[in-house]
Motif scaffolding. Structure first.
Motif, short mmCIF file in Angstrom:
data_model
loop_
_atom_site.label_atom_id
_atom_site.label_comp_id
_atom_site.label_asym_id
_atom_site.label_seq_id
_atom_site.Cartn_x
_atom_site.Cartn_y
_atom_site.Cartn_z
N GLN A 120 6.91 -11.20 -0.63
CA GLN A 120 7.75 -10.27 -1.35
C GLN A 120 7.89 -10.82 -2.92
OE1 GLN A 120 11.83 -10.49 0.31
NE2 GLN A 120 10.95 -11.14 2.14
N PHE A 121 7.66 -12.14 -3.11
CA PHE A 121 7.56 -12.57 -4.63
C PHE A 121 6.59 -11.79 -5.48
CE2 PHE A 121 6.39 -15.39 -8.02
CZ PHE A 121 7.71 -15.72 -8.57
N LEU A 122 5.34 -12.04 -4.74
CA LEU A 122 4.30 -11.33 -5.51
C LEU A 122 4.24 -10.02 -5.68
CD1 LEU A 122 1.33 -13.36 -3.80
CD2 LEU A 122 2.30 -13.69 -5.85
N ALA A 123 5.22 -9.13 -4.60
CA ALA A 123 5.29 -7.68 -4.92
C ALA A 123 6.25 -6.94 -5.41
CB ALA A 123 5.13 -7.12 -3.43
N HIS A 124 7.43 -8.05 -5.89
CA HIS A 124 8.54 -7.29 -6.34
C HIS A 124 8.36 -7.16 -7.87
CE1 HIS A 124 12.55 -6.32 -6.34
NE2 HIS A 124 12.73 -6.59 -4.81
N PRO A 125 8.84 -5.98 -8.21
CA PRO A 125 8.86 -5.85 -9.75
C PRO A 125 9.96 -6.49 -10.43
CG PRO A 125 9.37 -3.77 -8.74
CD PRO A 125 9.16 -4.66 -7.56
N ASN A 126 11.09 -6.58 -9.90
CA ASN A 126 12.31 -7.11 -10.38
C ASN A 126 12.29 -8.71 -10.59
OD1 ASN A 126 15.12 -7.93 -10.75
ND2 ASN A 126 15.45 -5.82 -10.32
N PRO A 127 12.52 -9.09 -11.86
CA PRO A 127 12.60 -10.50 -12.18
C PRO A 127 13.79 -11.18 -11.46
CG PRO A 127 12.07 -9.55 -14.46
CD PRO A 127 12.30 -8.28 -13.25
N GLY A 128 14.95 -10.51 -11.54
CA GLY A 128 16.10 -11.15 -10.96
C GLY A 128 15.76 -11.12 -9.38
N ALA A 129 15.25 -10.21 -8.83
CA ALA A 129 14.98 -10.45 -7.24
C ALA A 129 13.90 -11.49 -6.90
CB ALA A 129 14.36 -9.20 -6.80
N ARG A 130 13.00 -11.75 -7.96
CA ARG A 130 12.05 -12.61 -7.80
C ARG A 130 12.75 -14.08 -7.76
NH1 ARG A 130 8.81 -9.53 -11.06
NH2 ARG A 130 8.99 -10.99 -12.96
N ALA A 131 13.53 -14.24 -8.68
CA ALA A 131 14.53 -15.50 -9.16
C ALA A 131 15.19 -15.84 -7.64
CB ALA A 131 15.18 -15.33 -10.30
N ASP A 138 2.01 -18.01 -11.81
CA ASP A 138 0.53 -17.73 -12.10
C ASP A 138 -0.28 -16.77 -11.35
OD1 ASP A 138 -1.73 -18.87 -13.83
OD2 ASP A 138 -2.46 -19.19 -11.72
N THR A 139 -0.08 -17.10 -10.01
CA THR A 139 -0.75 -16.15 -8.93
C THR A 139 -0.35 -14.64 -9.19
OG1 THR A 139 -0.69 -17.81 -7.45
CG2 THR A 139 -1.04 -15.67 -6.63
N ARG A 140 1.03 -14.59 -9.33
CA ARG A 140 1.44 -13.01 -9.65
C ARG A 140 0.84 -12.54 -11.01
NH1 ARG A 140 5.23 -10.03 -12.13
NH2 ARG A 140 5.74 -11.72 -13.50
N THR A 141 1.01 -13.37 -11.97
CA THR A 141 0.32 -12.68 -13.33
C THR A 141 -1.16 -12.43 -13.29
OG1 THR A 141 0.41 -14.84 -14.27
CG2 THR A 141 2.63 -13.44 -14.49
N ARG A 142 -2.07 -13.63 -13.02
CA ARG A 142 -3.37 -13.48 -13.07
C ARG A 142 -4.00 -12.85 -11.74
NH1 ARG A 142 -6.57 -17.44 -13.29
NH2 ARG A 142 -5.31 -18.78 -12.25
N ALA A 143 -3.29 -12.61 -10.76
CA ALA A 143 -3.61 -11.92 -9.36
C ALA A 143 -4.83 -12.77 -8.71
CB ALA A 143 -4.28 -10.46 -9.82
#
Length: 887
Positions: free
Chosen positions: A429-440, A869-874
């Motif tokens: 979910q964290f890697l796929a979610h576009p919303n920073p608040g949801a990721r937090a 880092d995983t989310r941003t660099r893929a």
């Protein structure tokens, strides 16, 4: 009536047939004779054996003609040809001897008649060359070739090529010096199993050109037309030369058809009929090898289909057994998969009801997605699952932990394993979610779970489906974030990816070519969203990591042209659609879109590669401009593709043609931490590429060009010389008599090169010694800086205004005492990224030093940096766990 020997020694109208040396020993002749005897018993073989007559003559004169050699390279590739040692690739007469004479480099030039391959002997050659048979058959054709006139020094861009006619002649249309079309009339003068030699014919103003093309690129009808014109169709002995040629070219199907035609026309040649069996056997072996390749490339269903359609009734016992063994191996994996799932369900039934309810979804997921591609994850469970001495809870934990963490996890704590399931789902979910608040919020929830440990998350990340193609991503995209249960779909269409309506496995992401060109023309300074096309291999499985080629198109071409080169031109599907699938689709209530009716059958499909072709040029752009805009277009497309498709981050190659080849070359050396290797075809090295050879030490390099591409060794020989060192893994390939082309003939060897075990992204280096010249070239593995000092960067657009461009040196290393030292770089502020893959002790304090400054880092077990880092660099294979900043 002529004897067999007389019949096979007659040559007919073929001008001349030369026999190359088989070997300096008799073993090669014995091997060839053994091959001819395959599958034949109790039959006179004299006529067929006489097809080898010229080999015998060659053995008698072995000292007169040089044999070829097999040269095994350290990167896993084997070259074949005649080699000589040369001092330099630089043919610029003004530079020779400029520094006190020619500096002798131990460079080997390996010539196979079609191309010349240049390698550094000590750096590349693995062991002593081995003599092998030269080409056995060289057929010469009389042509009115030009015997005077100037030699062609450069060939313009090819505008058209006519097929070879019955006389072995064709018209080659190229762009002339003034841009107008120029027609060159060529004639086939020499033909071997490897290459065809085409020379220019006499004309009012004759020119001389010796061009070589791969024989495999000439279609069978053209070859047959030429042979029929040159050979007496009513003479079976001359017709047999055609059979022998196809045999040496390993076109056994063509050889078999031609021999069958001879037998149909000349029934009295009945003694040759048993030899059809030998050809069927050789053709059968090629089918088996293709089935093996497909199975190894993750295409077991296609491999099984090939083997099940095998003509078993026409081959010998040994071949039939080999086919059966291959089918048995495929069936064994399927049986093992079913038995593994059955055992897991049996053990689950012995657990308390609460555990059964908690574990049913993951058991269903394993049942749905366990395959030949993922069975190795459960190797520990397969080995220990039947051990009654171990409690059922522990064995179930072993299976589920293996599914999530991979083979070797050894985890037998069921409570921890149940927590691990939730951790995995939240990470997705964290890697796929576009919303920073949801990721937090997801991160906060993760930190409350028992199995939230950095080392466990690092293990599960590479085994996840692509973040934007997971069940969680689909649910988030649909606005139903609470419905995170596993979907029944084996493969989700990734978010924002559009399947091509005509080609199976092809996807479009972002703008099409016309819209992309228009946008970049109207807004040249904007950075568009990633736009690219993707071709997946057959039987794509999002849980299998695939090697990938990022392919850059030539200037003025569409990105789709790269899919055609690497994966094959899409053709009409030749297999009938699966009837059961059609019935199933008819029973569903929803209307399914029609199945694409075209497939790609090229090298990428055969070898199981994903091809990503970014749109990287501005509309109307004619050359590579060496700008960060172009780099961003390529790198952003790659990261976008890695989020949507199952790309193995350790096996990503970059390649291209023309301007795309120069871009691939420059991007590879500017960002060497990303790539497993670089392929540049018909490129012109300029600007930074004249200074970045030190970066190429880290980058396996494959450079292809034409000999007549404006005398490339005269223009750029000094550049190629820089790659001829002990430290470089580099091959420079020069096609004889060819200009600026795409060289599809080289694709087979390129894929072999990419598939070697040596060509994977290496471990993070302990020391970094590279060059930087652009503002954007500031991230190398674990070292990054925010901004380069003004006097250390070059604007590529203003490059020619600088009299002597210079590069900035970058030097850093991991040393003793858990310390990283930055010795030299074009900045005063740095970020050092940290990973356990580096030779560091994460249980102790890590120190980073730059001159008299130092910063310390103590890993506390936090996962924030790891996930972000995983989310941003893929990159799910090598995420960084922490970072240190100076100052």
């Amino acid at each position: 009536m002529m004897s067999t020997s007389d019949r096979f020694s007659k040559r007919g109208p073929v001008s001349r047939v030369e026999c190359g040396v088989v070997s300096r020993h008799n073993t090669a002749l014995k091997s060839a004779s053994a091959f001819i005897s395959v599958g034949v018993s109790g039959v006179t073989r004299a006529p067929w054996t006489m097809l080898l007559a010229c080999f015998v003559v060659a053995l008698a004169s072995a000292n007169a003609v040089q044999a070829e050699q097999l040269i095994t390279l350290r990167n896993g590739i084997t070259l074949r040809g005649v080699y000589i040692e040369i001092a330099t690739l630089d043919q610029n007469s003004f530079s020779l001897g400029a520094d006190g004479g020619i500096q002798s480099r131990p460079i080997w030039m390996v010539d196979d008649g079609l191309r010349r391959t240049y390698i550094h002997r000590r750096g590349m050659v693995n062991n002593a060359p081995v003599d092998v048979p030269d080409l056995g058959l060289r057929i010469e054709f009389p042509q009115p070739v030009a015997d005077g006139g100037d030699e062609v020094g450069s060939i313009g861009r090819i505008l058209g090529v006519s097929p070879l006619n019955a006389y072995g002649r064709r018209e080659l249309t190229v762009r002339g010096v003034d841009g107008s079309p120029t027609i060159l009339h060529q004639g086939l003068t020499e033909l071997t199993a490897r290459y065809a030699k085409l020379e220019t014919l006499k004309a009012e103003k004759s020119i001389r050109l010796d061009m070589r093309v791969a024989t495999e690129s000439i279609d069978t009808p053209s070859l047959l037309r030429i042979f029929q014109k040159r050979l007496d169709p009513n003479n079976p002995d001359e017709r047999l030369e055609t059979v022998r040629f196809f045999m040496e070219a390993e076109r056994y199907g063509d050889a078999r058809k031609e021999l069958q035609s001879i037998l149909n026309q000349f029934p009295e040649q009945e003694e040759l009929r048993p030899q059809l069996t030998a050809l069927v056997e050789r053709q059968a072996m090629q089918l088996i090898e293709q089935a093996q390749l497909r199975r190894e490339s993750g295409q077991p269903r296609l491999a099984e289909a090939i083997l099940k359609q095998f003509p078993l009734g026409r081959v010998g016992r040994v071949t039939r057994l080999r086919v059966q063994d291959e089918l048995t191996a495929i069936a064994k994996i399927r049986t093992q998969r079913d038995e593994t799932v059955a055992l897991l369900r049996k053990l689950l039934a012995d657990l308390p009801a609460a555990d059964q309810a908690a574990l049913k979804p993951i058991a269903d997921e394993i049942d749905d997605k366990l395959s030949a591609n993922t069975l190795n994850r459960l190797s520990d469970f397969i080995r220990l699952g039947t051990n009654e001495a171990t409690a059922a809870r522990q064995r179930v934990a072993l299976a589920i932990a293996g599914w999530i963490l991979g083979s070797g996890s050894g985890e037998q704590n069921l409570t921890l394993t149940i927590s691990l399931i939730e951790v995995r789902d939240l990470v997705q979910q964290f890697l796929a979610h576009p919303n920073p608040g949801a990721r937090a919020a997801i991160l906060a929830k993760l930190k409350t779970l028992e199995a939230t440990r950095a080392e466990l998350i690092a293990k599960l990340l590479p085994l996840l489906p692509p973040p934007m193609a997971s069940d969680q991503a689909i649910a988030i995209h649909r606005g139903s974030e609470d419905a995170m249960e596993s979907s029944d779909a084996a493969f989700h269409v990734p978010i924002d990816a559009v399947p091509d309506p005509h080609v199976q496995g092809m996807y479009h992401v972002g703008l099409n070519q016309d819209d992309y060109n228009s946008l970049t023309v109207t807004k040249p300074f904007d950075i568009p969203e990633p736009s690219y096309v993707v071709q997946l291999p057959p039987e794509y499985d999002p849980l299998r990591p695939y090697p990938c080629v990022v392919a850059l198109h030539a200037a003025g071409a569409a990105a789709e042209t790269q899919l055609n080169w690497w994966a094959g031109v899409a053709s009409k599907q030749f297999l009938a659609p699966d009837e059961s699938a059609a019935v199933e689709a008819a029973d569903t209530e929803t209307t399914q879109p029609p199945m694409p009716d075209h497939v790609r059958l090229g090298r990428a499909a055969q070898n199981g590669f994903i091809v990503v072709a970014p749109r990287w040029t501005r509309g109307g752009q004619q050359s590579y401009e060496y700008t960060m805009r172009e780099h961003d277009a390529v790198l952003r497309s790659l990261r976008s593709a890695m989020r949507r498709f199952s790309i193995d981050a350790d096996r990503v190659f970059i390649g291209g043609h023309g301007a795309g080849g120069a871009a691939a070359w420059d991007i590879a050396l500017s960002h060497p931490d990303i790539w497993a290797g670089m392929i540049s075809i018909s490129a012109e090295p300029r600007k930074t590429l004249l200074h970045y050879d030190v970066n190429a030490v880290y980058m396996p390099t494959y450079i292809v060009m034409g000999e007549k591409d404006g005398r490339p060794l005269k223009r750029n020989g000094a550049v190629y010389d820089d790659y001829m060192s002990y430290q470089h893994d580099a091959m420079v390939v020069l096609y004889r008599g060819r200009g600026k082309e795409f060289f599809y003939e080289e694709s087979g060897r390129i894929f072999d090169w990419m598939k070697t075990s040596e060509h994977r992204r290496p471990r993070l280096p302990e020391s970094i010694e590279v060059a930087s010249m652009r503002a954007g070239d500031r991230f190398f593995w674990w070292l990054e800086w925010d901004e380069s000092l003004p006097d250390t960067v070059m604007d590529p657009i203003l490059w020619d205004a600088v009299s002597s461009p210079k590069h900035a040196k970058v030097s850093a290393s991991v040393g003793a005492n858990n310390e990283i030292r930055i010795s030299q770089a074009p900045s005063t502020a740095f970020t050092v990224w940290l990973s356990p893959d580096m030779p560091l002790d994460f249980g102790d304090q890590i120190t980073v030093r730059y001159r008299n400054r130092r910063s310390n880092f103590q890993f506390s077990g936090e996962i924030d940096m790891l996930l972000e880092d995983t989310r941003t660099r893929a990159d799910r294979v090598r995420p960084f766990w922490g970072k240190v900043s100076i100052p």
